[in-house]
Write a protein that holds these residues in place. Structure first.
Motif, PDB file in Angstrom:
ATOM      1  N   ALA A  21       0.996  -1.397   0.459  1.00 32.39           N
ATOM      2  CA  ALA A  21      -0.275   0.271   0.277  1.00 32.39           C
ATOM      3  C   ALA A  21       0.907   1.242   0.131  1.00 32.39           C
ATOM      4  O   ALA A  21       0.416   2.659  -0.331  1.00 32.39           O
ATOM      5  CB  ALA A  21      -1.393   0.415   1.317  1.00 32.39           C
ATOM      6  N   GLN A  22       1.846   0.962   0.174  1.00 37.31           N
ATOM      7  CA  GLN A  22       2.893   1.867   0.025  1.00 37.31           C
ATOM      8  C   GLN A  22       4.059   2.439  -1.124  1.00 37.31           C
ATOM      9  O   GLN A  22       4.538   3.418  -0.853  1.00 37.31           O
ATOM     10  CB  GLN A  22       3.698   2.057   1.986  1.00 37.31           C
ATOM     11  CG  GLN A  22       2.472   2.744   3.323  1.00 37.31           C
ATOM     12  CD  GLN A  22       3.302   2.371   4.520  1.00 37.31           C
ATOM     13  OE1 GLN A  22       5.129   1.725   4.641  1.00 37.31           O
ATOM     14  NE2 GLN A  22       3.266   2.758   5.534  1.00 37.31           N
ATOM     15  N   SER A  23       3.165   1.591  -1.279  1.00 33.80           N
ATOM     16  CA  SER A  23       5.011   1.426  -2.866  1.00 33.80           C
ATOM     17  C   SER A  23       3.933   1.560  -4.457  1.00 33.80           C
ATOM     18  O   SER A  23       3.359   2.324  -4.475  1.00 33.80           O
ATOM     19  CB  SER A  23       4.466  -0.078  -2.603  1.00 33.80           C
ATOM     20  OG  SER A  23       5.422  -0.971  -2.658  1.00 33.80           O
ATOM     21  N   ARG A  24       5.142   2.880  -4.441  1.00 31.80           N
ATOM     22  CA  ARG A  24       4.855   3.884  -6.134  1.00 31.80           C
ATOM     23  C   ARG A  24       5.738   2.876  -7.193  1.00 31.80           C
ATOM     24  O   ARG A  24       6.859   2.401  -6.985  1.00 31.80           O
ATOM     25  CB  ARG A  24       5.341   4.834  -5.867  1.00 31.80           C
ATOM     26  CG  ARG A  24       5.106   5.544  -7.148  1.00 31.80           C
ATOM     27  CD  ARG A  24       5.812   6.766  -7.294  1.00 31.80           C
ATOM     28  NE  ARG A  24       4.532   7.637  -6.169  1.00 31.80           N
ATOM     29  CZ  ARG A  24       3.391   8.190  -7.091  1.00 31.80           C
ATOM     30  NH1 ARG A  24       2.775   8.055  -7.785  1.00 31.80           N
ATOM     31  NH2 ARG A  24       2.582   8.963  -5.342  1.00 31.80           N
ATOM     32  N   ILE A  25       4.825   2.557  -8.145  1.00 33.55           N
ATOM     33  CA  ILE A  25       4.957   1.293  -9.313  1.00 33.55           C
ATOM     34  C   ILE A  25       5.274   1.979 -10.637  1.00 33.55           C
ATOM     35  O   ILE A  25       3.931   2.532 -10.448  1.00 33.55           O
ATOM     36  CB  ILE A  25       4.719  -0.198  -8.708  1.00 33.55           C
ATOM     37  CG1 ILE A  25       5.272  -1.226  -8.070  1.00 33.55           C
ATOM     38  CG2 ILE A  25       5.595  -0.632 -10.395  1.00 33.55           C
ATOM     39  CD1 ILE A  25       4.265  -2.089  -7.843  1.00 33.55           C
ATOM     40  N   ALA A  26       6.097   2.307 -11.275  1.00 36.04           N
ATOM     41  CA  ALA A  26       5.810   2.727 -12.338  1.00 36.04           C
ATOM     42  C   ALA A  26       5.842   1.769 -13.874  1.00 36.04           C
ATOM     43  O   ALA A  26       6.820   0.976 -13.247  1.00 36.04           O
ATOM     44  CB  ALA A  26       7.002   3.426 -13.378  1.00 36.04           C
ATOM     45  N   VAL A  27       5.057   1.649 -14.821  1.00 36.76           N
ATOM     46  CA  VAL A  27       4.674   1.107 -15.538  1.00 36.76           C
ATOM     47  C   VAL A  27       4.768   1.531 -16.907  1.00 36.76           C
ATOM     48  O   VAL A  27       3.944   2.497 -17.111  1.00 36.76           O
ATOM     49  CB  VAL A  27       3.477   0.305 -15.628  1.00 36.76           C
ATOM     50  CG1 VAL A  27       3.079  -0.375 -16.623  1.00 36.76           C
ATOM     51  CG2 VAL A  27       3.620  -0.241 -13.985  1.00 36.76           C
ATOM     52  N   PHE A  28       6.188   1.408 -17.540  1.00 38.63           N
ATOM     53  CA  PHE A  28       6.006   2.137 -18.880  1.00 38.63           C
ATOM     54  C   PHE A  28       5.723   0.814 -19.894  1.00 38.63           C
ATOM     55  O   PHE A  28       5.967   0.361 -20.273  1.00 38.63           O
ATOM     56  CB  PHE A  28       7.460   2.244 -19.119  1.00 38.63           C
ATOM     57  CG  PHE A  28       8.259   3.623 -18.123  1.00 38.63           C
ATOM     58  CD1 PHE A  28       8.386   4.354 -18.699  1.00 38.63           C
ATOM     59  CD2 PHE A  28       8.357   2.994 -16.340  1.00 38.63           C
ATOM     60  CE1 PHE A  28       8.686   5.909 -17.573  1.00 38.63           C
ATOM     61  CE2 PHE A  28       9.269   4.179 -16.463  1.00 38.63           C
ATOM     62  CZ  PHE A  28       9.187   5.465 -16.073  1.00 38.63           C
ATOM     63  N   GLY A  29       4.384   1.459 -20.792  1.00 39.47           N
ATOM     64  CA  GLY A  29       3.946   0.295 -21.907  1.00 39.47           C
ATOM     65  C   GLY A  29       2.719   0.065 -20.675  1.00 39.47           C
ATOM     66  O   GLY A  29       3.136  -0.816 -20.324  1.00 39.47           O
ATOM     67  N   ILE A  30       2.020   0.268 -21.411  1.00 33.93           N
ATOM     68  CA  ILE A  30       0.308   0.058 -21.249  1.00 33.93           C
ATOM     69  C   ILE A  30      -0.509  -0.945 -22.316  1.00 33.93           C
ATOM     70  O   ILE A  30      -1.982  -1.062 -21.917  1.00 33.93           O
ATOM     71  CB  ILE A  30      -0.261   0.956 -20.677  1.00 33.93           C
ATOM     72  CG1 ILE A  30       0.010   2.116 -19.564  1.00 33.93           C
ATOM     73  CG2 ILE A  30      -1.279   0.617 -19.769  1.00 33.93           C
ATOM     74  CD1 ILE A  30       1.258   1.492 -19.130  1.00 33.93           C
ATOM     75  N   GLY A  31       0.222  -2.051 -22.394  1.00 36.71           N
ATOM     76  CA  GLY A  31      -0.469  -2.556 -23.691  1.00 36.71           C
ATOM     77  C   GLY A  31      -0.722  -4.139 -23.554  1.00 36.71           C
ATOM     78  O   GLY A  31      -1.358  -4.330 -22.601  1.00 36.71           O
ATOM     79  N   TYR A 116       9.648   0.322  -8.127  1.00 36.30           N
ATOM     80  CA  TYR A 116      10.115  -0.562  -8.562  1.00 36.30           C
ATOM     81  C   TYR A 116       9.594   0.138 -10.294  1.00 36.30           C
ATOM     82  O   TYR A 116       9.012   1.015 -10.383  1.00 36.30           O
ATOM     83  CB  TYR A 116       9.415  -1.950  -8.418  1.00 36.30           C
ATOM     84  CG  TYR A 116       9.816  -3.555  -8.143  1.00 36.30           C
ATOM     85  CD1 TYR A 116      10.333  -4.438  -7.784  1.00 36.30           C
ATOM     86  CD2 TYR A 116      10.382  -3.884  -9.801  1.00 36.30           C
ATOM     87  CE1 TYR A 116      10.652  -5.503  -8.146  1.00 36.30           C
ATOM     88  CE2 TYR A 116      11.154  -4.823 -10.134  1.00 36.30           C
ATOM     89  CZ  TYR A 116      10.820  -5.266  -9.116  1.00 36.30           C
ATOM     90  OH  TYR A 116      11.142  -6.884  -9.349  1.00 36.30           O
ATOM     91  N   VAL A 117       9.951  -0.491 -11.354  1.00 41.42           N
ATOM     92  CA  VAL A 117       9.739  -0.088 -12.050  1.00 41.42           C
ATOM     93  C   VAL A 117      10.137  -1.267 -13.332  1.00 41.42           C
ATOM     94  O   VAL A 117      10.317  -2.448 -13.188  1.00 41.42           O
ATOM     95  CB  VAL A 117      11.442   1.079 -13.197  1.00 41.42           C
ATOM     96  CG1 VAL A 117      10.876   0.962 -14.517  1.00 41.42           C
ATOM     97  CG2 VAL A 117      11.125   1.716 -11.792  1.00 41.42           C
ATOM     98  N   VAL A 118       8.301  -0.977 -14.801  1.00 41.27           N
ATOM     99  CA  VAL A 118       8.050  -2.320 -15.068  1.00 41.27           C
ATOM    100  C   VAL A 118       8.455  -1.327 -16.753  1.00 41.27           C
ATOM    101  O   VAL A 118       8.353   0.027 -17.260  1.00 41.27           O
ATOM    102  CB  VAL A 118       6.954  -2.686 -15.126  1.00 41.27           C
ATOM    103  CG1 VAL A 118       6.622  -4.023 -16.685  1.00 41.27           C
ATOM    104  CG2 VAL A 118       6.862  -2.546 -14.187  1.00 41.27           C
ATOM    105  N   ASP A 119       9.069  -2.348 -17.339  1.00 45.30           N
ATOM    106  CA  ASP A 119       9.610  -1.863 -18.832  1.00 45.30           C
ATOM    107  C   ASP A 119       9.196  -2.918 -19.866  1.00 45.30           C
ATOM    108  O   ASP A 119       8.967  -4.137 -19.559  1.00 45.30           O
ATOM    109  CB  ASP A 119      10.974  -2.005 -19.267  1.00 45.30           C
ATOM    110  CG  ASP A 119      11.493  -1.965 -20.177  1.00 45.30           C
ATOM    111  OD1 ASP A 119      10.766  -1.777 -21.553  1.00 45.30           O
ATOM    112  OD2 ASP A 119      12.097  -3.245 -20.724  1.00 45.30           O
ATOM    113  N   ALA A 120       8.193  -1.906 -19.850  1.00 44.71           N
ATOM    114  CA  ALA A 120       7.415  -3.533 -20.742  1.00 44.71           C
ATOM    115  C   ALA A 120       6.870  -2.561 -22.587  1.00 44.71           C
ATOM    116  O   ALA A 120       5.928  -2.956 -23.361  1.00 44.71           O
ATOM    117  CB  ALA A 120       5.850  -3.324 -20.751  1.00 44.71           C
ATOM    118  N   ILE A 121       8.122  -1.739 -22.780  1.00 50.21           N
ATOM    119  CA  ILE A 121       8.015  -1.616 -23.685  1.00 50.21           C
ATOM    120  C   ILE A 121       8.672  -1.565 -24.753  1.00 50.21           C
ATOM    121  O   ILE A 121       9.092  -2.762 -24.525  1.00 50.21           O
ATOM    122  CB  ILE A 121       7.880   0.736 -23.878  1.00 50.21           C
ATOM    123  CG1 ILE A 121      10.051  -0.077 -24.218  1.00 50.21           C
ATOM    124  CG2 ILE A 121       7.604   1.307 -22.983  1.00 50.21           C
ATOM    125  CD1 ILE A 121      10.483   1.751 -24.068  1.00 50.21           C
TER     126      ILE A 121
END
Length: 258
Positions: A21-31, A116-121
């Protein structure tokens, strides 16, 4: 108190749920891949999601993208994702960026904010920029390799980029990561040899592109139009989400990470 994440808490415990609940996650690419990552993170109780994608939902996305329906065609993917997240987890803080991530747009993002970072591009240049920016700040990052032209979801694996094989995108990424001195990168990739799509111009986006006027990257300009299924990108996305949740909660529920 009973809530929408009670069943998850039965496995991970209260402290782990507080961490999520306290975490911020970036998701690059929403496909195809990124959409399922976002779905699972929202349903896992992640407190803040930054969604990065400048694309709109296309009719040809419906076969594989969780955000794509007849009702959402033409809408920005990040807007559709935000609306969906709010119906799942109203307290989740959602920040959207209608941006195509490249070196020219990287200054819009402060990676220090992310747990955390997600690379989905799809673009190698963008992927490398994400990975380098996260690496400079020791922010965990997980990268999706190729999911197009695949039909066997059981062949996905989680590995370091230098342990990958067969996947053409992973081959390029290994070479480029080595050039840049990137020593390690967690990826989700498939050992399946890509299927060559049928050369059927009657259903090809090259001949019947329906991208809206003014679209930055029209299908007619793409080097290749990959084939896709409903079940391959989704599996890759769910594996990525699972890795993130387990990594973030490892200190609280070690018995579930053996």
């Amino acid at each position: 108190m009973l809530n929408e994440f009670s069943r998850t808490q039965l496995l991970y415990g209260k402290d782990a749920m507080t961490k999520l609940a306290q975490s911020r996650i970036a998701v690059f690419g929403i496909g195809g891949v990124g959409g399922y990552v976002v779905e699972a993170l929202a349903r896992s109780g992640v407190g803040a999601l930054d969604l990065v994608d400048d694309d709109r939902v296309c009719l040809t996305n419906i076969n594989r993208q969780i955000l794509a329906t007849r009702k959402t065609v033409g809408k920005y993917k990040v807007d559709v994702a935000e609306e969906r997240i709010k119906t799942i987890s109203p307290s989740c803080e959602v920040t959207t960026y209608k941006t195509f991530y490249l070196p020219e747009t990287q200054d819009q993002f402060d990676f220090r904010r992310y747990d955390y970072v997600v690379d989905a591009i799809d673009t190698v240049t963008g992927k490398l920029t994400i990975i380098e920016n996260a690496g400079k700040l020791n922010v965990p990052v997980i990268s999706s390799m190729g999911a197009g032209n695949k039909v066997n979801p059981s062949l996905f694996e989680v590995a370091d980029i230098y342990e990958t094989s067969i996947c053409p995108l992973a081959k390029v990424m290994r070479r480029e990561c080595r050039k840049r001195g990137i020593k390690s990168l967690k990826v989700v990739y498939s050992k399946e040899k890509p299927v060559r799509p049928l050369d059927d111009m009657s259903i090809s986006c090259r001949q019947h592109c329906i991208c809206p006027p003014g679209a930055a990257r029209k299908c007619t300009e793409r080097r290749d139009i990959p084939g896709s299924t409903a079940f391959v990108p989704s599996v890759a996305g769910l594996i990525i989400a699972g890795e993130i949740i387990n990594d973030l909660t490892r200190d609280f529920s070690g018995e579930y990470h053996s």
